[in-house]
Design a protein around this motif. Sequence first.
Motif, PDB file in Angstrom:
ATOM      1  N   UNK A  30       0.913  -1.237   0.091  1.00  0.00           N
ATOM      2  CA  UNK A  30       0.019   0.041  -0.085  1.00  0.00           C
ATOM      3  C   UNK A  30       0.880   1.278  -0.122  1.00  0.00           C
ATOM      4  N   UNK A  31       0.394   2.269  -0.329  1.00  0.00           N
ATOM      5  CA  UNK A  31       1.257   3.443  -0.372  1.00  0.00           C
ATOM      6  C   UNK A  31       1.646   3.970   1.010  1.00  0.00           C
ATOM      7  N   UNK A  32       0.900   3.616   2.191  1.00  0.00           N
ATOM      8  CA  UNK A  32       1.444   3.881   3.375  1.00  0.00           C
ATOM      9  C   UNK A  32       2.488   2.939   3.751  1.00  0.00           C
ATOM     10  N   UNK A  67     -10.875   3.134  -1.653  1.00  0.00           N
ATOM     11  CA  UNK A  67     -10.050   4.322  -1.195  1.00  0.00           C
ATOM     12  C   UNK A  67      -8.891   3.820  -0.061  1.00  0.00           C
ATOM     13  N   UNK A  68      -9.331   3.018   0.778  1.00  0.00           N
ATOM     14  CA  UNK A  68      -8.375   2.608   1.742  1.00  0.00           C
ATOM     15  C   UNK A  68      -7.698   1.062   1.564  1.00  0.00           C
ATOM     16  N   UNK A  69      -6.505   1.095   1.797  1.00  0.00           N
ATOM     17  CA  UNK A  69      -5.825  -0.386   1.426  1.00  0.00           C
ATOM     18  C   UNK A  69      -5.745  -0.714   0.053  1.00  0.00           C
ATOM     19  N   UNK A  70      -5.415   0.341  -0.772  1.00  0.00           N
ATOM     20  CA  UNK A  70      -5.051   0.167  -2.096  1.00  0.00           C
ATOM     21  C   UNK A  70      -3.810  -0.357  -2.250  1.00  0.00           C
ATOM     22  N   UNK A  71      -3.724  -1.717  -2.927  1.00  0.00           N
ATOM     23  CA  UNK A  71      -2.620  -2.459  -2.925  1.00  0.00           C
ATOM     24  C   UNK A  71      -1.997  -2.190  -4.468  1.00  0.00           C
TER      25      UNK A  71
END
Length: 92
Positions: A30-32, A67-71
Motif C-alpha cells: 500500500x502507499x502507506x 479508497x483505503x488499502x489500495x494495494x
Amino acid sequence: MSSEWDEIGYVISSKYRVAVLRQLASEPSTPTTIAEESGLGITHISRALRRLREREMVELLVPEARQKGRLYALTELGEAVWKRIVTADLLP
C-alpha cells in the motif's frame, strides 16, 4: 511506446519513484507501507504511484473505487525496468 532506457531514466531521476519500485519489487504494498518503509512522505509516494501507473510500470490490485488499502504491484514492464536498474548498478 518509449524505450526501456527512457523508462529507466524516468525512474532513477526521482527518489520517490525508486522507493516505490524498490518496495514493490519485494512484495505488493500500500502507499502507506511504501512511505513507512522508505521514510518518505505519503503525498510524494502517492504521486509517484500515480505517475508510474500512467506509464504502466505499476498496477492497482484492488478495485479502482476502493479508497483505503489500495494495494499496488509491479507490472511486467516495471519488473523489467527495476531488474535492469539493479543489474546495471544505476542506483546512487
